[in-house]
Design a protein around this motif. Structure first.
Motif, PDB file in Angstrom:
ATOM      1  N   SER A   8      27.868  41.095  38.343  1.00  0.00           N
ATOM      2  CA  SER A   8      29.063  40.467  37.790  1.00  0.00           C
ATOM      3  C   SER A   8      30.276  40.962  38.579  1.00  0.00           C
ATOM      4  CB  SER A   8      29.204  40.821  36.302  1.00  0.00           C
ATOM      5  OG  SER A   8      29.441  42.212  36.160  1.00  0.00           O
ATOM      6  N   CYS A   9      31.462  40.653  38.083  1.00  0.00           N
ATOM      7  CA  CYS A   9      32.694  41.037  38.799  1.00  0.00           C
ATOM      8  C   CYS A   9      32.773  42.547  39.045  1.00  0.00           C
ATOM      9  CB  CYS A   9      33.915  40.573  38.019  1.00  0.00           C
ATOM     10  SG  CYS A   9      34.020  38.775  37.851  1.00  0.00           S
ATOM     11  N   GLY A  10      32.148  43.311  38.184  1.00  0.00           N
ATOM     12  CA  GLY A  10      32.151  44.758  38.366  1.00  0.00           C
ATOM     13  C   GLY A  10      31.407  45.201  39.620  1.00  0.00           C
ATOM     14  N   ASP A  11      30.559  44.338  40.147  1.00  0.00           N
ATOM     15  CA  ASP A  11      29.795  44.664  41.359  1.00  0.00           C
ATOM     16  C   ASP A  11      30.426  44.051  42.604  1.00  0.00           C
ATOM     17  OD1 ASP A  11      27.412  45.902  39.944  1.00  0.00           O
ATOM     18  OD2 ASP A  11      27.527  43.938  38.985  1.00  0.00           O
ATOM     19  N   CYS A  12      31.500  43.341  42.447  1.00  0.00           N
ATOM     20  CA  CYS A  12      32.122  42.594  43.553  1.00  0.00           C
ATOM     21  C   CYS A  12      33.173  43.442  44.249  1.00  0.00           C
ATOM     22  CB  CYS A  12      32.766  41.332  42.994  1.00  0.00           C
ATOM     23  SG  CYS A  12      33.737  40.409  44.191  1.00  0.00           S
ATOM     24  N   ARG A  13      33.098  43.488  45.578  1.00  0.00           N
ATOM     25  CA  ARG A  13      34.115  44.217  46.356  1.00  0.00           C
ATOM     26  C   ARG A  13      35.061  43.248  47.040  1.00  0.00           C
ATOM     27  NH1 ARG A  13      34.143  49.338  44.450  1.00  0.00           N
ATOM     28  NH2 ARG A  13      32.027  49.668  43.727  1.00  0.00           N
ATOM     29  N   GLN A  14      34.896  41.972  46.809  1.00  0.00           N
ATOM     30  CA  GLN A  14      35.697  40.964  47.501  1.00  0.00           C
ATOM     31  C   GLN A  14      36.954  40.580  46.698  1.00  0.00           C
ATOM     32  OE1 GLN A  14      34.169  41.459  50.327  1.00  0.00           O
ATOM     33  NE2 GLN A  14      34.060  39.292  50.847  1.00  0.00           N
ATOM     34  N   LEU A  15      36.774  40.391  45.424  1.00  0.00           N
ATOM     35  CA  LEU A  15      37.873  39.959  44.539  1.00  0.00           C
ATOM     36  C   LEU A  15      38.611  38.749  45.118  1.00  0.00           C
ATOM     37  CD1 LEU A  15      39.311  43.505  43.533  1.00  0.00           C
ATOM     38  CD2 LEU A  15      37.238  42.366  42.724  1.00  0.00           C
ATOM     39  N   ASN A  16      37.845  37.892  45.737  1.00  0.00           N
ATOM     40  CA  ASN A  16      38.428  36.751  46.440  1.00  0.00           C
ATOM     41  C   ASN A  16      39.050  35.718  45.505  1.00  0.00           C
ATOM     42  OD1 ASN A  16      38.830  35.245  48.908  1.00  0.00           O
ATOM     43  ND2 ASN A  16      37.251  33.840  48.160  1.00  0.00           N
ATOM     44  N   CYS A  17      38.712  35.794  44.219  1.00  0.00           N
ATOM     45  CA  CYS A  17      39.266  34.837  43.259  1.00  0.00           C
ATOM     46  C   CYS A  17      40.768  35.036  43.097  1.00  0.00           C
ATOM     47  CB  CYS A  17      38.569  34.980  41.917  1.00  0.00           C
ATOM     48  SG  CYS A  17      38.488  36.682  41.333  1.00  0.00           S
ATOM     49  N   TYR A  18      41.296  36.166  43.578  1.00  0.00           N
ATOM     50  CA  TYR A  18      42.731  36.425  43.406  1.00  0.00           C
ATOM     51  C   TYR A  18      43.566  35.709  44.454  1.00  0.00           C
ATOM     52  CZ  TYR A  18      47.048  39.117  42.679  1.00  0.00           C
ATOM     53  OH  TYR A  18      48.338  39.505  42.443  1.00  0.00           O
ATOM     54  N   SER A  23      35.925  36.360  51.076  1.00  0.00           N
ATOM     55  CA  SER A  23      34.923  35.333  50.764  1.00  0.00           C
ATOM     56  C   SER A  23      34.286  35.672  49.422  1.00  0.00           C
ATOM     57  CB  SER A  23      33.858  35.286  51.861  1.00  0.00           C
ATOM     58  OG  SER A  23      33.268  36.565  51.978  1.00  0.00           O
ATOM     59  N   TYR A  24      33.682  34.673  48.833  1.00  0.00           N
ATOM     60  CA  TYR A  24      33.031  34.902  47.539  1.00  0.00           C
ATOM     61  C   TYR A  24      31.641  35.508  47.740  1.00  0.00           C
ATOM     62  CZ  TYR A  24      36.548  31.918  45.291  1.00  0.00           C
ATOM     63  OH  TYR A  24      37.708  31.396  44.807  1.00  0.00           O
ATOM     64  N   PRO A  25      31.255  36.471  46.914  1.00  0.00           N
ATOM     65  CA  PRO A  25      29.877  36.972  46.998  1.00  0.00           C
ATOM     66  C   PRO A  25      28.902  35.929  46.448  1.00  0.00           C
ATOM     67  CG  PRO A  25      30.976  37.926  45.106  1.00  0.00           C
ATOM     68  CD  PRO A  25      32.009  37.112  45.815  1.00  0.00           C
ATOM     69  N   LYS A  26      27.619  36.164  46.736  1.00  0.00           N
ATOM     70  CA  LYS A  26      26.594  35.181  46.309  1.00  0.00           C
ATOM     71  C   LYS A  26      26.579  34.969  44.792  1.00  0.00           C
ATOM     72  CE  LYS A  26      23.029  35.340  49.893  1.00  0.00           C
ATOM     73  NZ  LYS A  26      23.320  36.543  50.703  1.00  0.00           N
ATOM     74  N   PHE A  27      26.840  36.056  44.067  1.00  0.00           N
ATOM     75  CA  PHE A  27      26.735  35.971  42.602  1.00  0.00           C
ATOM     76  C   PHE A  27      28.068  35.608  41.940  1.00  0.00           C
ATOM     77  CE2 PHE A  27      29.099  39.829  42.023  1.00  0.00           C
ATOM     78  CZ  PHE A  27      28.799  40.603  43.147  1.00  0.00           C
ATOM     79  N   CYS A  28      29.012  35.132  42.704  1.00  0.00           N
ATOM     80  CA  CYS A  28      30.388  34.974  42.206  1.00  0.00           C
ATOM     81  C   CYS A  28      30.477  34.113  40.939  1.00  0.00           C
ATOM     82  CB  CYS A  28      31.258  34.364  43.302  1.00  0.00           C
ATOM     83  SG  CYS A  28      32.927  34.068  42.734  1.00  0.00           S
ATOM     84  N   LEU A  29      31.186  34.611  39.975  1.00  0.00           N
ATOM     85  CA  LEU A  29      31.343  33.894  38.704  1.00  0.00           C
ATOM     86  C   LEU A  29      32.247  32.672  38.856  1.00  0.00           C
ATOM     87  CD1 LEU A  29      30.386  36.828  37.919  1.00  0.00           C
ATOM     88  CD2 LEU A  29      31.643  36.522  35.808  1.00  0.00           C
ATOM     89  N   THR A  30      33.197  32.767  39.788  1.00  0.00           N
ATOM     90  CA  THR A  30      34.077  31.610  40.029  1.00  0.00           C
ATOM     91  C   THR A  30      33.284  30.491  40.682  1.00  0.00           C
ATOM     92  OG1 THR A  30      36.067  32.942  40.221  1.00  0.00           O
ATOM     93  CG2 THR A  30      36.095  30.828  41.353  1.00  0.00           C
TER      94      THR A  30
END
Ligand code: SF4
Length: 221
Positions: A8-18, A23-30
């Motif tokens: 989930s977002c807690g595992d994401c180092r990209q925070l690209n939704c901001y 880039s978005y990670p494979k599991f991106c919620l957005t």
């Protein structure tokens, strides 16, 4: 971590939704979002109902006063921007003086206020099945917190916005669950860290290293 841990977002180092600068990670919620749900969010946040007015007020305050207003001041501005006139304050007994000061500030800002203390209803802990030995002061009368009654009394007063001041973990959950008016938190209780719970996270590599002592944590029940 559980073997079936879902990323989930807690595992994401990209925070690209901001800012869309990575880039978005494979599991991106957005990325995985159902377009109809996104459209529903847009309609709500653009709309004239309370949710939309609150969303825009919060975003406007963030941008307009970023780093300039205290949370006390932001709460008044938020109340003004959503058209609130009457503010409920659900306070901890240990923060009654701070709640009085806060109420005085809100009144000066043109708000009507109504304060309900956590011990309202005066139900002794023994009456709800708490053993005497785990009262804070065994052998003495000791009322339990009554967050549901705090919410119901504020609901009766038809407050427009409720503010939680120093409610205990769990008591705050009950208060929020039963409050009809939207709730914002002014003070998150932390008896050890002077109501600054994030200090445990800031210092998790030093003074508060104990929060990652697994054996100790496993023993906390
Ligand atoms: S929504 Fe996507 S990009 Fe944003 S934090 Fe979550 S996983 Fe990362």
């Amino acid at each position: 971590m559980a073997e079936d841990h879902e990323l989930s977002c807690g595992d994401c180092r990209q925070l690209n939704c901001y800012r869309h600068d990575k880039s978005y990670p494979k599991f991106c919620l957005t990325e995985a979002l159902d377009p109809s749900l996104r459209a529903e969010m847009l309609e709500t946040y653009r709309g004239d109902e309370l949710d939309g007015r609150m969303a825009r007020a919060a975003a406007e305050i963030e941008g307009t006063y970023y780093g300039k207003l205290t949370r006390v001041e932001e709460t008044l501005v938020f109340a003004r921007r959503i058209g609130a006139k009457k503010i409920g304050i659900a306070t901890c007994i240990g923060m009654i003086e701070e709640s009085r000061t806060f109420a005085r500030f809100l009144q000066m800002g043109g708000m009507d206020t109504y304060v309900v203390l956590c011990k309202v209803g005066s139900i002794d802990k023994l009456e709800i099945g708490i053993p005497d030995e785990i009262k804070v002061k065994p052998g003495l009368d000791e009322s339990c917190c009554n967050p549901i009654l705090q919410a119901l009394l504020l609901n009766e007063r038809k407050t427009d916005l409720n503010v939680a001041v120093g409610l205990c973990v769990g008591h705050d959950s009950l208060f929020i669950r039963h409050s009809e008016a939207p709730v914002t938190v002014l003070v998150a209780k932390d008896r050890v860290l002077a109501h600054n719970p994030v200090a445990a996270l800031y210092t998790s590599h030093s003074y508060c290293r104990r929060i990652f002592d697994k054996e100790r944590v496993d023993g906390l029940v």
